[in-house]
Design a protein around this motif. Structure first.
Motif, PDB file in Angstrom:
ATOM      1  N   GLN A 165       0.814  -1.210   0.000  1.00 20.78           N
ATOM      2  CA  GLN A 165       0.000   0.000   0.000  1.00 20.78           C
ATOM      3  C   GLN A 165       0.852   1.267   0.000  1.00 20.78           C
ATOM      4  N   ASN A 166       1.958   1.227   0.716  1.00 23.19           N
ATOM      5  CA  ASN A 166       2.782   2.432   0.869  1.00 23.19           C
ATOM      6  C   ASN A 166       3.570   2.732  -0.391  1.00 23.19           C
ATOM      7  N   PRO A 167       3.415   3.876  -0.973  1.00 26.07           N
ATOM      8  CA  PRO A 167       4.224   4.191  -2.143  1.00 26.07           C
ATOM      9  C   PRO A 167       5.657   4.512  -1.697  1.00 26.07           C
TER      10      PRO A 167
ATOM     11  N   LYS B 218       9.281   5.632  -1.925  1.00 23.45           N
ATOM     12  CA  LYS B 218       9.781   6.672  -2.826  1.00 23.45           C
ATOM     13  C   LYS B 218      11.299   6.709  -2.864  1.00 23.45           C
TER      14      LYS B 218
ATOM     15  N   GLY C 156      10.185   5.313   3.285  1.00 23.56           N
ATOM     16  CA  GLY C 156       8.847   4.772   3.490  1.00 23.56           C
ATOM     17  C   GLY C 156       8.821   3.250   3.542  1.00 23.56           C
TER      18      GLY C 156
END
Lengths: 330, 330, 330, 330
Positions: free
Chosen positions: A21-23, A25, A38
């Motif tokens: 879910q977490n983009p 980066k 992240g």
């Protein structure tokens, strides 16, 4: 957990593999290194597929990357039309709490310039605890402030409260200021991250050092690296004699963790004019690279926070002592 | 509420009239004025009978009287065999955290004396968070400490933890130290109030300024006016990078409220040696009249708190900068 | 770092090998396990010699061992002549703040007993912020308190301030109380560790959970396992409307970490009588195993802290609601 | 200082006379009384001219007027399509931390509705400490949230971060939520003051009770009286075992000062799921008029804050106990 990838391509691939879910980066850091931000802490087994593309895994690091001295060792130095902020430079930022009138801000600017200030502070949009307190003169204040700064050949710094005002304030000011109560107004930080103009970011009333670095990272992540961090006193259990508690240790601590200039606001920390000077001197002795001070020629009738304003004469005396302390701690 | 009586006789009469459960006490202050302490705020009507014997009624004053500059305007200056503490004087108090051996305390004493210290600090009774940590070398430590101080012609300051040890410690030391955790150990304060020897009183971890003044008053009320107040960092919400938060504003605030010397302990405030110097310089710039610092020649193997100890060389450098800052803020 | 040794003999050998300045102590825990306390975190290489004698190495654990539920899973239950404290039991401790007179403490005791209290509280030695405030009735207070407790068949709990008074207070009371300001008066804790009598240990004003467990460990390490922990409100940045901030989360947190009974003092947390009841109910709903409450039949004329005292009728109402909440959360 | 004028006309005249820089504002309060807000404390002499138009002068009052129970004694009761909030009512607000997908929010909504919740919470715009953390699904999240609320006949509550999003969020939600970090984002509060829709206002991390009332006043001053205050834990010196410190006393204190409903968020206070239930029960026992709780069917894989989420079953158990406690404290 921060992952340093071999290259941009490697970083993109790792992000693709690990992403859920977490983009995740890729954040570009010095010397062509690419940090992946992240990433949740993962067991080694989940990293097998991308192991060969990883240069280094860093744990136990706050999540701010671009703000971190670990990835950007040399001091950030910010140049504005009339000031050089950061590194071995020391910058005086001074002026009235709020812009009261064109004549008043110019008179105050003249006084602080004579004492060595290159940045003229003043508020047109005031964040007041009560809605019934004076909220600032708005655009008229910005205009008067700009005119005074131009006339005196000083830089202008003023507070921004609302994302809808970013362009308006941008059209007047040289330096944005984000106040204590908005340190984690992330929408505002993101909007300022898209500007190419310095931002003074004041520490929140109960913000940890890591919170402050992460707030700065919101601006940096957007592409704006011109950030000035400001210690202005924190909220503790005792505020009978001072408005806040100047956390003087934040100055060397921040300087060890980040490359951004660290300055102090002794006026809000003290809240009472007689304690502004000792706190300012303490901040400078601890290594502050600049000082913001509120002054007023008639404190008893200041529109806002008169109790903590220095008179122009008191400011001059203070500035002289500060220069001597800078000499002493060289 | 503080009542100032016309005379001692008047004070005793007023106390008699107003007294109920609380033993109201006449406290002698400067210029033959007698203050009545412990009076609850009373309506005017209840004061009718004694009105003619009252010089002044003071409200909105913390309850410390002998500690208050309002009743004792001039600075208290404390003289020990080798030091003058308070007023315009600056006193370096330094030494190891705990007394490890006779040779070690003497070596450390020699180093700090060379840098300008006149008071040799060291702990024989150590207040440790855990009962399983080293508790100090007890009387053997006191002996070694005394011997080193004598050999070096320095004053000795050491912590006292227990009322039962007051006479023992008294037989060795020049200055008592009451630690943070005992700032409101009133039995201990009362016992020290009966001695005629200086007491360094460290601020409690979450003591307000008024709490500290009242704790000093316990000592003063007993008859001992040789009190040195010490700011050493308070407990706040952020202690990731420093052990405590040096409340640098406490220094000028205390100096405005009390006549006792105010000194700082940057070692416990920082908790990490690299931040001790900037905090010490900040405290001095804010007006501290002395500094207590922990040093160790081999911090990694110090019995207690090695992480916050300066080496003798670091201390020397710091002491030189401090003298320059003292010059700058004159 | 805590090392669990195979046996007592192994523990002694390991201590010998690893010991340097710190006297590492074997602490006997349940099921014949022996924990070694006071061991600094060591690299594996330094443990080679004793590796075969080690059952387990525990890191990331606070340093309190005897207080820890990890080494003593079942609840400690304390039995006094008239009360059972801990486990599923709930204990009401109530009475006046200070012992004012024999008749008064007996009247207050009668009232709280009627409402369900089995422990009669009251102070003969009072730790007051100012030396000019009423300091308690001393031994006369202890006598009156004991007489009332005997007459009413209740347990007596009273505060102890000074190591020199331990035997005196011991000769009267059933339960010792250590106050907030003395939570880290280690000399006092050690003295109480040598008694075989329950101790109510109040949390310090800014004590962390770990600080409180370690303070309890001082008592336990001396051999006294009858400890009752008391949450009574901590110091935070806001005390305009309440005297302290009841840290209600401390109750379930402590119960997860330690086997000792956890009780609450809502009177000092609130500081104002109208907020005592909601705080008391909150503490009970959070799982408190007992409650200490101050009552007074004439709060306006109480010798100490009248503002926070409940009247006997208010206490009765509160006690009834508490019993209902205990039913609700079963 | 608050002045109560005889009439609107009188108020306007007084404002005219006293006004200088601060625009003194007449605030209409109950029973045709008109309060003048923003008046600095003035000596009697300056009030001569308007004395006859003044009904009452109130000193020592926080500056919030419309929020104050002194001017609006009866409870504010807020009615949304599916809930009645305030007074003797109790409202369950529950749902996932962030809206992850249409199916997920609907499943979570179904579960919490079965347990008694009438308000479905969920975040589409997430204020995260780090810019690299998941920032929410934005408008897609709002849509899914709205659809779930409609399908389940529940009210929707969601957080708003940016003044530029007010109309967008308004077009979806039934109740706005202002988060902790934006409690003093005055631009946002003013924007919400112009909407006729309930606002849940969460207490800032180090906001005093007065700060919170004044923040509410920003909304009320704009004309929106549908405010719900939320205690969610404050920042204190100890956060090893819980994320924040639930200030349970804030609940009865606020209820004594304001007429707005006061609810609690035990999830953010605890930060760890095992402590959510005891804190929630404590808040209810202290008088909270509602509870916001985060739930997740697979906490380990929640997009945000999984550690503090209850499972649907845990929530059901908690809701049942809460109903019993409500019964007990009636």
């Amino acid at each position: 957990m921060i992952i340093i990838a071999k290259s941009t391509v490697a970083a993109q691939h790792i992000a693709q593999v690990l992403d859920h879910q977490n983009p995740i980066k890729p954040v570009f850091v010095h010397d062509n290194r690419v940090a992946l931000a992240g990433v949740k802490t993962l067991p080694e087994t989940e990293l097998q597929e991308v192991k060969s593309e990883i240069v280094e895994i860093i744990t136990n690091h706050h999540s701010a990357i671009k703000s971190s001295r670990d990835f950007h060792p040399e001091d950030t130095i910010i140049k504005t039309p009339h000031s050089v902020i950061g590194g071995q430079h020391f910058t005086f930022m001074a002026g009235p709490d709020s812009i009261e009138s064109p004549a008043h801000v110019e008179a105050m600017g003249k006084a602080v310039k004579a004492a060595g200030a290159t940045v003229l502070r003043g508020g047109a949009f005031k964040p007041r605890t009560s809605p019934y307190s004076f909220q600032g003169n708005g655009e008229a204040g910005l205009k008067a402030h700009r005119a005074a700064a131009d006339a005196l050949e000083m830089d202008m710094v003023t507070e921004i409260l609302d994302t809808r005002d970013v362009d308006l304030v941008d059209s007047y000011t040289d330096i944005f200021q984000v106040g204590t109560r908005n340190m984690q107004n992330f929408a505002l930080l993101k909007a300022l991250g898209k500007k190419q103009k310095p931002v003074v970011l004041k520490r929140g009333m109960s913000a940890t050092i890591d919170d402050l670095l992460n707030a700065a990272e919101y601006i940096a992540a957007g592409g704006n690296d011109q950030i000035i961090l400001m210690e202005r006193g924190i909220r503790t259990y005792d505020n009978k004699y001072t408005r806040n508690t100047l956390d003087v240790s934040a100055i060397p601590v921040l300087q060890s963790l980040t490359h951004y200039p660290v300055v102090a606001d002794a006026s809000h920390a003290a809240g009472v004019s007689k304690f502004v000077a000792p706190l300012a001197l303490a901040a400078v002795a601890a290594g502050a690279q600049g000082l913001m001070t509120e002054i007023h020629d008639d404190p008893a009738h200041a529109f806002v926070d008169g109790a903590q304003a220095l008179t122009p004469d008191e400011f001059k005396l203070l500035a002289d002592k500060i220069r001597q302390i800078r000499e002493a701690i060289k």
